[in-house]
Design an enzyme around this catalytic site. Structure first.
Site, PDB file in Angstrom:
ATOM      1  N   CYS A   1      44.022  73.101  12.642  1.00 50.17           N
ATOM      2  CA  CYS A   1      42.948  73.714  13.427  1.00 50.17           C
ATOM      3  C   CYS A   1      42.643  72.830  14.624  1.00 50.17           C
ATOM      4  CB  CYS A   1      41.689  73.871  12.573  1.00 50.17           C
ATOM      5  SG  CYS A   1      40.273  74.525  13.492  1.00 50.17           S
TER       6      CYS A   1
ATOM      7  N   CYS B   1      39.339  84.458  13.731  1.00 51.55           N
ATOM      8  CA  CYS B   1      40.379  83.464  14.002  1.00 51.55           C
ATOM      9  C   CYS B   1      41.030  83.108  12.676  1.00 51.55           C
ATOM     10  CB  CYS B   1      39.783  82.216  14.652  1.00 51.55           C
ATOM     11  SG  CYS B   1      41.001  80.881  14.856  1.00 51.55           S
TER      12      CYS B   1
ATOM     13  N   GLY C   1      28.817  67.932   8.096  1.00 57.13           N
ATOM     14  CA  GLY C   1      29.260  66.656   8.638  1.00 57.13           C
ATOM     15  C   GLY C   1      28.422  65.517   8.096  1.00 57.13           C
TER      16      GLY C   1
ATOM     17  N   ASN D   1      28.844  71.759  18.061  1.00 57.95           N
ATOM     18  CA  ASN D   1      29.681  72.090  16.910  1.00 57.95           C
ATOM     19  C   ASN D   1      30.908  72.817  17.444  1.00 57.95           C
ATOM     20  OD1 ASN D   1      29.521  74.588  14.280  1.00 57.95           O
ATOM     21  ND2 ASN D   1      30.811  72.786  14.409  1.00 57.95           N
ATOM     22  N   GLY D   2      32.090  72.298  17.132  1.00 58.89           N
ATOM     23  CA  GLY D   2      33.323  72.905  17.602  1.00 58.89           C
ATOM     24  C   GLY D   2      34.253  71.851  18.159  1.00 58.89           C
TER      25      GLY D   2
ATOM     26  N   CYS E   1      30.616  70.190  12.282  1.00 62.25           N
ATOM     27  CA  CYS E   1      29.323  69.626  12.643  1.00 62.25           C
ATOM     28  C   CYS E   1      28.250  70.679  12.429  1.00 62.25           C
ATOM     29  CB  CYS E   1      29.303  69.191  14.110  1.00 62.25           C
ATOM     30  SG  CYS E   1      30.445  67.864  14.508  1.00 62.25           S
TER      31      CYS E   1
ATOM     32  N   CYS F   1      44.749  78.902  11.132  1.00 66.01           N
ATOM     33  CA  CYS F   1      45.215  77.942  10.129  1.00 66.01           C
ATOM     34  C   CYS F   1      46.064  78.615   9.056  1.00 66.01           C
ATOM     35  CB  CYS F   1      44.040  77.206   9.492  1.00 66.01           C
ATOM     36  SG  CYS F   1      42.832  78.258   8.662  1.00 66.01           S
TER      37      CYS F   1
ATOM     38  N   TYR G   1      35.268  78.073   2.880  1.00 67.16           N
ATOM     39  CA  TYR G   1      34.930  76.705   2.503  1.00 67.16           C
ATOM     40  C   TYR G   1      33.778  76.093   3.275  1.00 67.16           C
ATOM     41  CZ  TYR G   1      35.698  71.628   1.974  1.00 67.16           C
ATOM     42  OH  TYR G   1      35.544  70.292   1.738  1.00 67.16           O
TER      43      TYR G   1
END
Length: 524
Positions: free
Chosen positions: A405, A456, A50, A125-126, A23, A459, A265
């Site tokens: 994720c 992080c 988004g 967002n998250g 988002c 993934c 990405y």
């Protein structure tokens, strides 16, 4: 789905989508400015994050009004609508759903009125990982979900459930109870707030206007509205901006773990994250990829557009000529027309087509950002061979995506991830390439110029920095399975007095407004 800015995502097959963006959030406090229009253009710059829904909330100091709908930013808003959204303070959101389905009720910003008469609007967002727990708390406090099944609506309800506290004080009480990734912008009638989770998983930046302040998911959104970058909002920080200026408070000890996939990405190439330009990072990833996986070839081509910077880096490092081999349809904006079976069989050709004269008789290096299920790469390899390519060597500017994720990117489930069930050779055979090479995790991390401990990488390596709940209490639709009943309370229990309403406008175009707030005009 197609990216709103014309770039191509992995979603070539609607039945098997690839990694979806998360988002974008935007907020502005600027008396004397057309804040709704500033927010519109800020969201336009964040459309890539988004494309399911968009919304803007504004306040004129006495009431808060939210206007939102499903669709792209340019589809939801027009000139008359924006002109009707008057005020000095606004927040906005462009959504891809990670918790809660893609419905109007889950579009953002969400809105709540407290019994004290304050109205709260919030954009997120998250993704929170303790949504089920928060849902039970909201129900216990008598907060009806108003049809929403998003974690964002839960946070808004929890903030509104403390009428004896100011919004700022309520936020300092609620934010430490949230687990997961969140970059929030929220507001009441007079104040703009921004908060970022203690790990800083999702980006959030602060900018300065001549007559105000801006917060946004990416620096590119600051650029488009003419704001200068001040700094990133720190992990575990709550900012408040009003007529008294800007103030900061800490609600948690920071432990930075920025999302590594943003560099691969998600973020725009012209964004800057943690001081590192994303385009420069992606070019460096391509150089590293060429060092780790060299090959004799005639031409390096990207999968447009997300593979372009890494392809440039690969060509620079390898000395192999860089060129175009795939052309995309520049007008791949969202469509609701489903292709016929004949067109479905053409698959990727609806969106990409080979430059036959460029690829015929050539040994190609094809650079893309990631492989999730493998559908995209399989189709591209086949298409390039049919166009006359002698060899197709696939190079990927991220390590194998082996884990889902839970912090704001809607990947496939682990069972659907190609790298989870196959080794490198198995994946190569699956997509039909002559050779296949992924950049190493250490090489990717080095390109970000961030230490491994501040990123992080879940993934890629399965090391989740934020603990996940046991059992099935996680996932996109987790709140749709959490009952509304609490001991002694009917699901039809009366809402708290003053709760914000959501009303359909003309042509069933939805509007959310605070009690007594004027509704914006609608398109005719």
């Amino acid at each position: 789905m197609p990216r709103g800015d014309g770039r191509l995502s992995h979603d070539l097959d609607p039945q098997q989508p690839g990694p979806q963006d998360e988002c974008g959030v935007f907020g502005v406090w600027a008396p004397g400015e057309e804040v709704a229009k500033l927010t519109y253009f800020g969201l336009y710059a964040l459309q890539h994050r988004g494309q399911e829904a968009a919304g803007i909330a504004v306040s004129d100091g006495s009431s808060v009004v939210v206007y939102k709908d499903l669709g792209l930013v340019a589809q939801v808003f027009d000139e008359p609508t924006l002109a009707s959204l008057r005020g000095h303070l606004a927040i906005g959101h462009t959504r891809y759903s990670t918790t809660g389905g893609s419905t109007w009720e889950n579009a953002q910003p969400t809105i709540r009125a407290t019994t004290a008469g304050t109205t709260i609007a919030l954009a997120h967002n998250g993704n929170l990982v303790n949504s089920a727990e928060l849902g039970r708390e909201a129900a216990a406090r008598g907060m009806d979900p108003d049809g929403s099944t998003s974690d964002t609506a839960l946070v808004t309800a929890l903030l509104a459930s403390r009428p004896d506290l100011s919004v700022e004080a309520a936020a300092l009480e609620v934010l430490p109870t949230l687990r997961g990734a969140f970059s929030f912008v929220f507001m009441d009638e007079t104040t703009l707030y921004a908060a970022r989770d203690p790990y800083g998983v999702r980006p959030l930046v602060l900018g300065r206007l001549e007559r105000g302040w801006v917060v946004a998911s990416e620096t590119a959104a600051l650029d488009i509205v003419g704001a200068s970058v001040v700094r990133e909002i720190e992990p575990g920080e709550l900012l408040a901006i009003d007529e008294d200026g800007l103030r900061s408070a800490r609600f948690a000890v920071p432990d930075p773990k920025g999302c590594l996939f943003e560099y691969v990405y998600i973020a725009r190439p012209d964004a800057t994250i943690a001081g590192r330009n994303v385009h420069a990072a992606r070019v460096q990833i391509g150089r590293q990829l060429a060092k780790e996986h060299p090959v004799e070839a005639d031409l390096v081509i990207p999968v447009p557009e997300s593979g372009t910077p890494a392809a440039i880096g690969y060509a620079e490092e390898s000395g192999i000529t860089y060129g175009a081999g795939l052309m995309k349809n520049a007008y791949v904006g969202r469509t609701f027309i489903q292709p016929s079976q004949t067109l479905r069989q053409l698959g990727i050709r609806l969106k990409l087509n080979p430059l036959r004269e460029n690829v015929r008789g050539k040994r190609l290096v094809v650079v893309d950002d990631s492989i999730v299920r493998g559908n995209t790469q399989r189709a591209i390899v086949r298409m390039l061979r049919e166009a006359g390519a002698l060899e197709v060597h696939v190079r990927i500017s991220s390590p194998p995506v082996s884990w889902p994720c839970f912090y704001g990117i809607d990947f496939a489930t682990r069972a659907e991830l190609l790298a989870n069930g196959l080794d490198n050779e198995g994946i190569r055979r699956s997509i039909g390439a002559d050779t296949l090479g992924y950049v190493s995790l250490s090489g990717l991390i080095a390109a970000t110029e961030q230490p491994k401990t501040r990123l992080c990488r879940a993934c890629f390596d399965g090391e989740y920095p934020i603990g996940l709940p046991a059992g099935n209490l996680i996932g996109k639709h987790v709140l749709e399975g959490v009952g509304r009943r609490v001991a002694g309370q009917s699901p039809d229990a009366e809402r708290p007095q003053g709760t914000g309403t959501e009303l359909p406008g003309p042509d069933n175009h939805p509007v959310a407004a605070s009690p007594g707030g004027a509704h914006p005009s609608h398109r005719q």
